[in-house]
Design a protein around this motif. Structure first.
Motif, mmCIF file in Angstrom:
data_model
loop_
_atom_site.group_PDB
_atom_site.id
_atom_site.type_symbol
_atom_site.label_atom_id
_atom_site.label_comp_id
_atom_site.label_asym_id
_atom_site.label_seq_id
_atom_site.Cartn_x
_atom_site.Cartn_y
_atom_site.Cartn_z
ATOM 1 N N MET A 69 0.846 -1.190 0.000
ATOM 2 C CA MET A 69 0.000 0.000 0.000
ATOM 3 C C MET A 69 0.885 1.245 0.000
ATOM 4 N N ASP A 100 -4.757 3.707 -6.130
ATOM 5 C CA ASP A 100 -4.734 2.412 -6.817
ATOM 6 C C ASP A 100 -4.468 1.257 -5.855
ATOM 7 N N SER A 101 -3.442 1.398 -5.019
ATOM 8 C CA SER A 101 -3.101 0.303 -4.105
ATOM 9 C C SER A 101 -4.175 0.114 -3.044
ATOM 10 N N ALA A 152 -6.956 -1.809 -4.767
ATOM 11 C CA ALA A 152 -6.476 -3.174 -5.031
ATOM 12 C C ALA A 152 -6.551 -4.017 -3.762
ATOM 13 N N CYS A 167 0.163 -8.319 -3.535
ATOM 14 C CA CYS A 167 -0.847 -7.606 -4.322
ATOM 15 C C CYS A 167 -0.442 -6.152 -4.450
ATOM 16 N N THR A 168 -0.491 -5.594 -5.651
ATOM 17 C CA THR A 168 -0.180 -4.175 -5.865
ATOM 18 C C THR A 168 -1.270 -3.535 -6.720
ATOM 19 N N GLY A 169 -1.205 -2.216 -6.823
ATOM 20 C CA GLY A 169 -2.191 -1.475 -7.608
ATOM 21 C C GLY A 169 -1.759 -1.208 -9.034
ATOM 22 N N HIS A 170 -0.815 -1.972 -9.544
ATOM 23 C CA HIS A 170 -0.390 -1.789 -10.936
ATOM 24 C C HIS A 170 -1.519 -2.180 -11.901
ATOM 25 N N TYR A 171 -1.561 -1.473 -13.006
ATOM 26 C CA TYR A 171 -2.518 -1.791 -14.070
ATOM 27 C C TYR A 171 -1.855 -2.768 -15.039
ATOM 28 N N LEU A 182 -6.402 -4.592 -10.395
ATOM 29 C CA LEU A 182 -6.934 -3.517 -11.229
ATOM 30 C C LEU A 182 -6.767 -3.784 -12.726
ATOM 31 N N LYS A 185 -9.045 4.766 -14.947
ATOM 32 C CA LYS A 185 -8.653 5.267 -13.629
ATOM 33 C C LYS A 185 -9.827 5.992 -12.963
ATOM 34 N N VAL A 187 -11.713 3.667 -10.892
ATOM 35 C CA VAL A 187 -11.028 3.351 -9.635
ATOM 36 C C VAL A 187 -11.243 4.472 -8.622
#
Length: 367
Positions: free
Chosen positions: A7, A12-13, A16, A123-127, A169, A175, A178
């Motif tokens: 986080m 985003d994170s 996610a 887990c990450t917030g990458h697209y 994501l 975006k 999100v």
């Protein structure tokens, strides 16, 4: 699964992590303290991993209802990202610190610690998206939203890292969706601006930052044939493709502007030339990896697409492994490519692999 959600303190994170919980996973949130100055505050969209970001991440974790920790990775970040950045510039190359951070910190140091603690995935917030093929192999693919796709900066991931990664994501259309979801969840970061620039140079003055650490020494500016046409105050301040700041008193024969074509730190010289000389016919690098299953016969030339910047368009190319190098020949020349940059190759939407560029061949011969 037991999932560790990285986080950052951004929207985003946070979303996610929330989606990972709703998917039924046992989730723990963690924020990576990367700054050597923990009291640093964020300024608008500049900087990241600050104390403010840590507090934003904690507020989101509290709303989601998951445990939250801060892990100090500042020493590892300095060694693997900041020091590498300085070393690469000192060697006349143009590094991508975000790639190094993903490679060395988020999907190496963090994942290694997560697995040691019994977590199944990070887990990450990458697209980006992970797809399992017919044989059960996990592949890294572009996100559904092309404009937000971040698969390029994840091109350094190996098959083992992809096997323990989650990107909730990846299938999100935009975006804006999100941010709307974050607002519905009550996250204070719903409208928080995205971070830009290099996180450890929050004021954006890369030239000044490097001058303090590398030093500045006057050197020669040469044309492509080796003639001295000016002087500079430090080669590290220049990157391939740069036009401004050259301060060349002698005009070119054709009267057209000149651009940086090469930086030579050993001799402290900068080579300049016409814009067309920035066209590159071939790139190669020995530091290459495969994102998932490697090609069955990488020593046989194969068709692919190559992308040399995070927001660049992919270009059709032919790639092959020769003499320990991944050699990539685009069907049309690439523009302004510098050693140190990362070339990521794709087959359709799949990320096949990447290499740090060691050398380039200009499409325009000297003379």
């Amino acid at each position: 699964m037991k999932v560790l959600a990285a986080m950052s303190g951004g929207v985003d994170s946070a979303v996610a992590a929330a989606r990972a919980v709703e998917a039924g996973h046992d989730v723990v949130g963690v924020h990576l303290a990367l700054s050597r100055m923990p009291g640093t505050l964020r300024t608008g969209s500049r900087g990241c991993c600050t104390i403010e970001d840590s507090m934003d991440a904690q507020r989101a974790a509290n709303l989601i209802g998951i445990p939250y920790y801060v892990w100090d990775f500042s020493e590892r970040f300095k060694l693997d990202v900041v020091d590498d950045f300085i070393a690469e510039y000192s060697a006349g190359r143009t590094p991508n610190p975000c790639m190094r951070c993903n490679e060395k910190i988020k999907f190496a140091a963090l994942l290694e610690k997560a697995l040691d603690l019994g977590f199944d995935a990070v887990c990450t917030g990458h697209y980006a998206s992970i797809v399992t093929d017919a044989d059960g192999n996990r592949e890294l693919h572009r996100a559904s939203a092309w404009a937000k796709d971040q698969s390029y900066v994840l091109g350094v991931l190996t098959a083992e890292q992809i096997a323990h990664s989650m990107f909730p994501l990846g299938a999100t259309p935009s975006k804006a969706e999100v941010r709307a979801e974050a607002a519905e969840r009550g996250f204070s970061v719903a409208s928080k601006p995205d971070s830009h620039d290099i996180c450890f140079i929050p004021d954006g003055d890369t030239r000044g930052w490097l001058a303090e650490r590398v030093g500045a020494e006057t050197g020669d500016i040469l044309d492509r044939t080796g003639n001295k046409i000016g002087e500079h105050e430090g080669a590290h301040a220049f990157t391939v493709g740069q036009r401004r700041g050259l301060q060349i008193g002698m005009p070119a024969d054709d009267g057209k502007p000149r651009f940086v074509l090469e930086v030579r730190p050993v001799t402290n010289t900068v080579v300049v030339g016409p814009k067309e000389a920035l066209d590159i016919a071939q790139i190669a690098g020995s530091r290459f990896t495969w994102a998932g299953q490697a090609p069955e016969h990488p020593d046989v030339a194969f068709d692919c697409e190559v992308q040399i910047r995070a927001h660049a368009d992919p270009v059709p190319a032919v790639a092959v492994v020769e003499n320990g190098e991944l050699v990539i020949t685009p069907t049309t020349p690439l523009n302004g490519v510098a050693p140190g940059q990362t070339a990521v190759i794709y087959i359709g939407t799949r990320v096949l692999g990447q290499t740090t560029i060691d050398r380039t061949i200009s499409a325009v011969p000297v003379g």
